[in-house]
Design a protein around this motif. Structure first.
Motif, PDB file in Angstrom:
ATOM      1  N   ALA A  85       0.838  -1.197   0.000  1.00 52.49           N
ATOM      2  CA  ALA A  85       0.000   0.000   0.000  1.00 52.49           C
ATOM      3  C   ALA A  85       0.871   1.243   0.000  1.00 52.49           C
ATOM      4  O   ALA A  85       0.608   2.215  -0.722  1.00 52.49           O
ATOM      5  CB  ALA A  85      -0.912  -0.015   1.221  1.00 52.49           C
ATOM      6  N   ILE A  86       1.944   1.196   0.786  1.00 53.85           N
ATOM      7  CA  ILE A  86       2.875   2.338   0.814  1.00 53.85           C
ATOM      8  C   ILE A  86       3.517   2.515  -0.556  1.00 53.85           C
ATOM      9  O   ILE A  86       3.630   3.619  -1.078  1.00 53.85           O
ATOM     10  CB  ILE A  86       3.946   2.124   1.916  1.00 53.85           C
ATOM     11  CG1 ILE A  86       3.277   2.228   3.294  1.00 53.85           C
ATOM     12  CG2 ILE A  86       5.081   3.112   1.780  1.00 53.85           C
ATOM     13  CD1 ILE A  86       4.171   1.845   4.445  1.00 53.85           C
TER      14      ILE A  86
ATOM     15  N   GLY B  32      -9.805  -2.199   7.426  1.00 48.71           N
ATOM     16  CA  GLY B  32      -9.687  -1.098   6.474  1.00 48.71           C
ATOM     17  C   GLY B  32      -9.528   0.226   7.193  1.00 48.71           C
ATOM     18  O   GLY B  32      -8.699   1.068   6.809  1.00 48.71           O
ATOM     19  N   ILE B  33     -10.295   0.404   8.262  1.00 46.88           N
ATOM     20  CA  ILE B  33     -10.195   1.638   9.048  1.00 46.88           C
ATOM     21  C   ILE B  33      -8.808   1.737   9.674  1.00 46.88           C
ATOM     22  O   ILE B  33      -8.163   2.785   9.656  1.00 46.88           O
ATOM     23  CB  ILE B  33     -11.306   1.667  10.114  1.00 46.88           C
ATOM     24  CG1 ILE B  33     -12.629   1.979   9.421  1.00 46.88           C
ATOM     25  CG2 ILE B  33     -11.015   2.687  11.200  1.00 46.88           C
ATOM     26  CD1 ILE B  33     -13.818   1.968  10.329  1.00 46.88           C
ATOM     27  N   LEU B  34      -8.333   0.592  10.186  1.00 46.41           N
ATOM     28  CA  LEU B  34      -6.991   0.578  10.769  1.00 46.41           C
ATOM     29  C   LEU B  34      -5.936   0.874   9.713  1.00 46.41           C
ATOM     30  O   LEU B  34      -4.995   1.637   9.948  1.00 46.41           O
ATOM     31  CB  LEU B  34      -6.709  -0.784  11.411  1.00 46.41           C
ATOM     32  CG  LEU B  34      -7.389  -1.053  12.746  1.00 46.41           C
ATOM     33  CD1 LEU B  34      -7.098  -2.465  13.204  1.00 46.41           C
ATOM     34  CD2 LEU B  34      -6.903  -0.050  13.787  1.00 46.41           C
ATOM     35  N   ALA B  35      -6.100   0.270   8.520  1.00 46.61           N
ATOM     36  CA  ALA B  35      -5.114   0.471   7.463  1.00 46.61           C
ATOM     37  C   ALA B  35      -5.101   1.928   6.996  1.00 46.61           C
ATOM     38  O   ALA B  35      -4.034   2.509   6.776  1.00 46.61           O
ATOM     39  CB  ALA B  35      -5.417  -0.461   6.290  1.00 46.61           C
ATOM     40  N   GLU B  36      -6.303   2.501   6.892  1.00 42.61           N
ATOM     41  CA  GLU B  36      -6.380   3.909   6.492  1.00 42.61           C
ATOM     42  C   GLU B  36      -5.686   4.782   7.532  1.00 42.61           C
ATOM     43  O   GLU B  36      -4.924   5.685   7.201  1.00 42.61           O
ATOM     44  CB  GLU B  36      -7.851   4.321   6.329  1.00 42.61           C
ATOM     45  CG  GLU B  36      -8.075   5.667   5.702  1.00 42.61           C
ATOM     46  CD  GLU B  36      -8.040   6.806   6.701  1.00 42.61           C
ATOM     47  OE1 GLU B  36      -7.669   7.921   6.305  1.00 42.61           O
ATOM     48  OE2 GLU B  36      -8.359   6.582   7.892  1.00 42.61           O
ATOM     49  N   ALA B  37      -5.936   4.472   8.820  1.00 45.93           N
ATOM     50  CA  ALA B  37      -5.288   5.229   9.886  1.00 45.93           C
ATOM     51  C   ALA B  37      -3.777   5.088   9.797  1.00 45.93           C
ATOM     52  O   ALA B  37      -3.037   6.072   9.945  1.00 45.93           O
ATOM     53  CB  ALA B  37      -5.794   4.744  11.245  1.00 45.93           C
ATOM     54  N   ALA B  38      -3.321   3.850   9.504  1.00 49.44           N
ATOM     55  CA  ALA B  38      -1.880   3.622   9.422  1.00 49.44           C
ATOM     56  C   ALA B  38      -1.269   4.393   8.254  1.00 49.44           C
ATOM     57  O   ALA B  38      -0.207   5.022   8.393  1.00 49.44           O
ATOM     58  CB  ALA B  38      -1.603   2.129   9.275  1.00 49.44           C
ATOM     59  N   LEU B  39      -1.948   4.364   7.095  1.00 52.25           N
ATOM     60  CA  LEU B  39      -1.417   5.085   5.934  1.00 52.25           C
ATOM     61  C   LEU B  39      -1.411   6.581   6.189  1.00 52.25           C
ATOM     62  O   LEU B  39      -0.446   7.273   5.844  1.00 52.25           O
ATOM     63  CB  LEU B  39      -2.257   4.766   4.692  1.00 52.25           C
ATOM     64  CG  LEU B  39      -2.011   3.402   4.040  1.00 52.25           C
ATOM     65  CD1 LEU B  39      -2.940   3.213   2.868  1.00 52.25           C
ATOM     66  CD2 LEU B  39      -0.556   3.263   3.598  1.00 52.25           C
TER      67      LEU B  39
ATOM     68  N   TYR C 145      -1.197   7.966   9.026  1.00 49.54           N
ATOM     69  CA  TYR C 145      -0.209   8.196  10.066  1.00 49.54           C
ATOM     70  C   TYR C 145       1.165   8.440   9.445  1.00 49.54           C
ATOM     71  O   TYR C 145       1.899   9.325   9.875  1.00 49.54           O
ATOM     72  CB  TYR C 145      -0.176   6.986  10.995  1.00 49.54           C
ATOM     73  CG  TYR C 145       0.795   7.101  12.137  1.00 49.54           C
ATOM     74  CD1 TYR C 145       0.478   7.858  13.254  1.00 49.54           C
ATOM     75  CD2 TYR C 145       2.021   6.453  12.096  1.00 49.54           C
ATOM     76  CE1 TYR C 145       1.362   7.977  14.299  1.00 49.54           C
ATOM     77  CE2 TYR C 145       2.916   6.562  13.140  1.00 49.54           C
ATOM     78  CZ  TYR C 145       2.580   7.326  14.249  1.00 49.54           C
ATOM     79  OH  TYR C 145       3.471   7.439  15.285  1.00 49.54           O
ATOM     80  N   VAL C 146       1.496   7.681   8.402  1.00 49.28           N
ATOM     81  CA  VAL C 146       2.788   7.899   7.748  1.00 49.28           C
ATOM     82  C   VAL C 146       2.670   8.924   6.625  1.00 49.28           C
ATOM     83  O   VAL C 146       3.595   9.085   5.820  1.00 49.28           O
ATOM     84  CB  VAL C 146       3.398   6.584   7.217  1.00 49.28           C
ATOM     85  CG1 VAL C 146       3.738   5.658   8.357  1.00 49.28           C
ATOM     86  CG2 VAL C 146       2.464   5.903   6.232  1.00 49.28           C
ATOM     87  N   GLY C 147       1.523   9.583   6.533  1.00 47.86           N
ATOM     88  CA  GLY C 147       1.390  10.688   5.585  1.00 47.86           C
ATOM     89  C   GLY C 147       1.010  10.272   4.182  1.00 47.86           C
ATOM     90  O   GLY C 147       1.135  11.045   3.235  1.00 47.86           O
ATOM     91  N   LEU C 148       0.520   9.018   3.988  1.00 48.68           N
ATOM     92  CA  LEU C 148       0.218   8.556   2.644  1.00 48.68           C
ATOM     93  C   LEU C 148      -1.279   8.406   2.405  1.00 48.68           C
ATOM     94  O   LEU C 148      -1.714   7.966   1.353  1.00 48.68           O
ATOM     95  CB  LEU C 148       0.911   7.216   2.386  1.00 48.68           C
ATOM     96  CG  LEU C 148       2.442   7.303   2.432  1.00 48.68           C
ATOM     97  CD1 LEU C 148       3.051   5.909   2.398  1.00 48.68           C
ATOM     98  CD2 LEU C 148       2.977   8.139   1.281  1.00 48.68           C
ATOM     99  N   GLY C 149      -2.075   8.763   3.399  1.00 48.90           N
ATOM    100  CA  GLY C 149      -3.525   8.643   3.233  1.00 48.90           C
ATOM    101  C   GLY C 149      -4.102   9.967   2.769  1.00 48.90           C
ATOM    102  O   GLY C 149      -3.509  10.666   1.935  1.00 48.90           O
ATOM    103  N   ALA C 150      -5.285  10.273   3.317  1.00 44.84           N
ATOM    104  CA  ALA C 150      -5.941  11.534   2.967  1.00 44.84           C
ATOM    105  C   ALA C 150      -5.004  12.701   3.302  1.00 44.84           C
ATOM    106  O   ALA C 150      -4.348  12.709   4.338  1.00 44.84           O
ATOM    107  CB  ALA C 150      -7.242  11.647   3.744  1.00 44.84           C
ATOM    108  N   GLN C 151      -4.947  13.659   2.364  1.00 42.33           N
ATOM    109  CA  GLN C 151      -4.000  14.755   2.534  1.00 42.33           C
ATOM    110  C   GLN C 151      -4.645  15.943   3.250  1.00 42.33           C
ATOM    111  O   GLN C 151      -5.845  16.157   3.147  1.00 42.33           O
ATOM    112  CB  GLN C 151      -3.485  15.186   1.158  1.00 42.33           C
ATOM    113  CG  GLN C 151      -2.642  14.121   0.491  1.00 42.33           C
ATOM    114  CD  GLN C 151      -1.442  13.723   1.330  1.00 42.33           C
ATOM    115  OE1 GLN C 151      -0.613  14.555   1.689  1.00 42.33           O
ATOM    116  NE2 GLN C 151      -1.361  12.435   1.681  1.00 42.33           N
TER     117      GLN C 151
END
Lengths: 271, 522
Positions: free
Chosen positions: A118-119, A198-205, A207-213
């Motif tokens: 995902a990253i 999915g919620i956890l994965a979205e939070a994780a992404l 968290y490292v700045g790769l999800g919602a901007q």
């Protein structure tokens, strides 16, 4: 009605209501900075306190729920929409080359650590909610394919399937009419689990700045913002943390309760 | 002094009364059979003796086993008694054995628990020898044994510590007739040699007729009659016992039919299964399940097919139904091939329907009755307009009510479900019906009703069917012609009565001799 279902349903409903309500009303504008009121602990005005820019945490969590739900919903949708038909197809052609190709394809996807891929996807195609959805969704496909095939295989050996075949029904029709209703509870439970993952994965992404901007609020990024300030403003980490925990817990309880409630055999014996 | 005394045992599970005032006694060396239909509480009585009852159960009364008050003992005390004082044999040997342990280890386990003075593996060997497994090493796993051998291992575990009481819960129900006869002989011999009390739980009166000293008949959690075997079988007192005896030996009369043209033709059919590859470079072997089988079924004819498990009956059924391809020969129905390169040919399929054995597995649990029994409508070019009338008609024909159409299958009893299965098979008026062990899973009285129903339908519709069963007595009454199948081939074929009274093939004779029979009514 069982308590698991009520508790799980209430927690999940709470999140959905918060997300929907955020479209029309939040206590404060979630993006409005108010530096003088920064790092307030939860109080009567700011129910969940404020962050280091003085933004209202409660409003941010409400809007953040929107992002979480959207990402998880679409990701699970991708998983079900592609994974279930593939799983049914593989089960109907058990041992044939279609089965082999589908299941080995699954193994291929399973072989990669999902978050790392995902990253990678978001790194190549750019960070953003849409790419996060696709990345999480792809990894839901083999999960659903495998659960579907696993649930369908023993059913194919049952006599009512034989009876349907004697009635001249083809594999596709049997899969939809007979197999699918009988594995629906499996899929519902799996869907709620994948939804919470999915919620956890979205939070994780995020968290490292790769999800919602930014400026779109997201629970994961709220956690990331909080980490340097956790010793002086622990509520900044606790509030989004609780939101994630309660949502995931609620969804898991909901899945459990639904499984019991949806089975007609259990339904009548309880009456 | 009796070994086991049950006095006024009443039992309820989660508030549901299961047993009422059950009393029975068993002396050392005596064989007592508890018999009754499903739901009569016979297994629960056995489990109550061992105190292996499910949770939420409440037992009152008194169970005395060799001086121990079983209801008063706590769990650790019971654990020392189970396996030592009383052993138990279960119905399904495959599930009663742990598939990942060797049989030696499983027998030795009981010895190790209760008899620390003995060497476990020596004792295990000795016990396995006693049950007739002299040639089977201790290192075998359950899946490497046949069904009868597995049941012998289960018996070995039960008698490993020399118990005073052996409880056998339907010990032969899952076995073939010839194996059943051997296991019954074994149980009887062991009980006699050790002076063990043997409590046999079974639904089959014929099984116990030859070996039990006394019979206890149960119904709905109550003992309706108990007495010495010969007396009870000769002059049954209770109407229920009489009904049960009549049902076990139920006869129906079939209408006669005129000679007709062949409907189903099976010619030199061969069916091979691919075996899994054992080594990488050697091609996978095949198992020939059906070996050049040929026969005809004429229109209006009622044919039986008997044979033991693994003889290829089911494989042949699937081939006839056109569900699987054959590797040689041809099967035609009314001149048309039943298997058409994997694509179901609806015009052939609609002439043929099937009733399966398992009344619980043959319906999709999530559909309602109306949808279930109309499934064969899919075979018609267009669904009939009078769907509701056809459903009501089909349900009435099999003795159910048209109101049942909106129910789910789990709301019906086993016998009613089998009626539903027949309704489903007959709703499009097929020319050939295949009954695949259709009455094997049913209680005797329900079985008698279903047989009556089939005979009745024969009178009404001129039914043609192939009746597949391992139960000779059923085949004898419900068919006119019978075929005996063994290891993939048909070894004998002829008029049912002739085959049964003057069997020509030794295997047929063996089957008929092994089948337990009730003594002829006086």
């Amino acid at each position: 009605m069982n308590r698991t279902l009520i508790l799980g349903g209430s927690l999940s409903a709470l999140m959905v209501i918060a997300a929907l309500m955020s479209f029309v009303w939040t206590p404060f504008d979630h993006g409005a900075m108010n530096i003088p009121e920064k790092l307030q602990i939860p109080n009567g005005t700011h129910w969940f306190g404020t962050d280091h820019f003085g933004r209202d945490m409660f409003s941010m969590i409400m809007v953040g729920a929107r992002t979480s739900i959207a990402v998880a919903c679409v990701a699970v949708g991708i998983g079900i929409g592609l994974g279930v038909p593939l799983g049914l197809w593989a089960a109907a052609r058990q041992g044939g080359w279609v089965d082999e190709v589908i299941m080995r394809g699954n193994d291929l996807i399973f072989a990669f650590p999902s978050l790392v891929i995902a990253i990678l996807i978001t790194a190549v195609f750019g960070a953003g909610a849409v790419n996060a959805i696709i990345a999480i969704g792809i990894f839901n496909i083999p999960v659903f394919a495998r659960v579907t095939r696993g649930g369908a295989l023993p059913l194919w050996a049952r006599e009512f399937i034989l009876a349907a075949r004697v009635s001249g029904k083809g594999a596709a029709r049997i899969s939809v009419e007979h197999i699918l209703p009988n594995i629906a509870n499996l899929l519902i439970v799996q869907a709620t689990i994948q939804f919470s993952l999915g919620i956890l994965a979205e939070a994780a992404l995020s968290y490292v700045g790769l999800g919602a901007q930014p400026p779109t609020p997201s629970w994961g990024r709220m956690l990331a913002d909080a980490q340097t300030l956790v010793s002086i403003a622990p509520h900044m980490a606790l509030m989004p943390g609780f939101a994630i925990i309660l949502t995931v817990l609620g969804l898991n309880l909901l899945g459990d309760g639904l499984r019991d409630a949806l089975d007609p055999r259990l339904r009548v014996s309880r009456v | 002094m009796s070994l086991l005394t049950i006095t006024n045992l009443s039992l309820s599970i989660a508030g549901m009364p299961i047993l009422r005032d059950v009393s029975l006694t068993l002396a050392p060396g005596e064989v007592v059979a508890v018999t009754g239909e499903s739901g009569s509480g016979k297994s629960m009585t056995a489990l109550a003796v061992m105190q292996l009852l499910p949770g939420q159960s409440k037992a009152t009364g008194k169970i005395t086993l060799d001086g121990h008050d079983m209801l008063a003992l706590d769990e650790p005390a019971l654990c020392t008694l189970r396996g030592d004082l009383a052993g138990m044999v279960f119905q399904e040997p495959m599930t009663a054995l742990n598939p990942v342990q060797t049989i030696g280890a499983q027998v030795a386990e009981t010895v190790r628990l209760h008899r620390p003075d003995l060497d476990p593996s020596t004792q295990a060997r000795a016990v396995l020898d006693r049950v007739g497994l002299q040639n089977i090493p201790l290192s075998r796993y359950p899946h490497e044994l046949s069904g009868g051998q597995r049941q012998r291992v289960v018996i070995a575990i039960a008698i490993a510590c020399g118990p005073k009481l052996l409880i056998a819960d339907e010990p032969t129900t899952a076995l073939d007739v010839t194996t059943q006869a051997q296991i019954l002989t074994l149980l009887k011999r062991l009980a006699a040699e050790d002076g063990m009390g043997l409590l046999m739980i079974t639904h089959d009166l014929a099984v116990v007729a030859e070996m039990a000293d006394r019979i206890v008949v149960m119904r709905d959690g109550e003992v309706v009659e108990a007495g010495d075997t010969p007396a009870l079988l000769a002059i049954p007192q209770h109407p229920y016992t009489r009904a049960l005896l009549a049902a076990s030996d139920h006869r129906v009369t079939l209408p006669t039919t005129a000679e007709q043209a062949p409907l189903l033709r099976v010619q030199n059919v061969v069916r091979d299964y691919k075996l899994p590859r054992t080594t990488l470079f050697v091609p996978a072997g095949t198992h020939r399940a059906v070996d050049t089988v040929s026969f005809d079924i004429k229109r209006g004819e009622r044919v039986g097919l008997v044979g033991e498990s693994g003889c290829g009956k089911s494989t042949l059924t699937r081939a006839i139904l056109g569900l699987e391809p054959v590797q040689g020969g041809q099967i035609t129905l009314d001149g048309m091939p039943v298997f058409n390169a994997g694509k179901p040919d609806l015009s052939v399929r609609r002439k043929m329907q099937v009733v399966f054995q398992d009344p619980y597995g043959s319906f999709n649990p999530r559909h309602r009755v109306d949808r279930l029994i109309t499934e064969p409508f899919h075979l018609l070019e267009e669904p009939p307009k009078d769907r509701a009338a056809r459903i009501a008609d089909a349900l009435t024909t099999v003795g159910l009510s048209p109101d049942d159409a909106r129910k789910y299958p789990h709301q019906f009893s086993g016998g009613q479900r089998q009626r539903l299965a027949i309704a489903r098979a007959l709703i499009i008026r097929p020319e050939l019906v295949i009954f695949d062990e259709a009455v094997s899973a049913l209680d005797v009285s329900v079985r008698a009703q279903i047989l009556d129903l089939i005979a009745d339908l024969c009178h009404q519709y001129d039914l043609t069917y192939l009746f597949i069963s391992h139960d000779l007595s059923v085949v004898r009454t419900i068919t006119e012609r019978v075929m005996v199948m063994r290891q993939g081939s048909i070894v004998e074929e002829g008029e049912t009565e002739t085959v049964f009274s003057q069997p020509r093939h030794p295997y047929t004779r063996q089957l008929i001799d092994a089948a337990p029979t009730l003594p002829k009514a006086v």
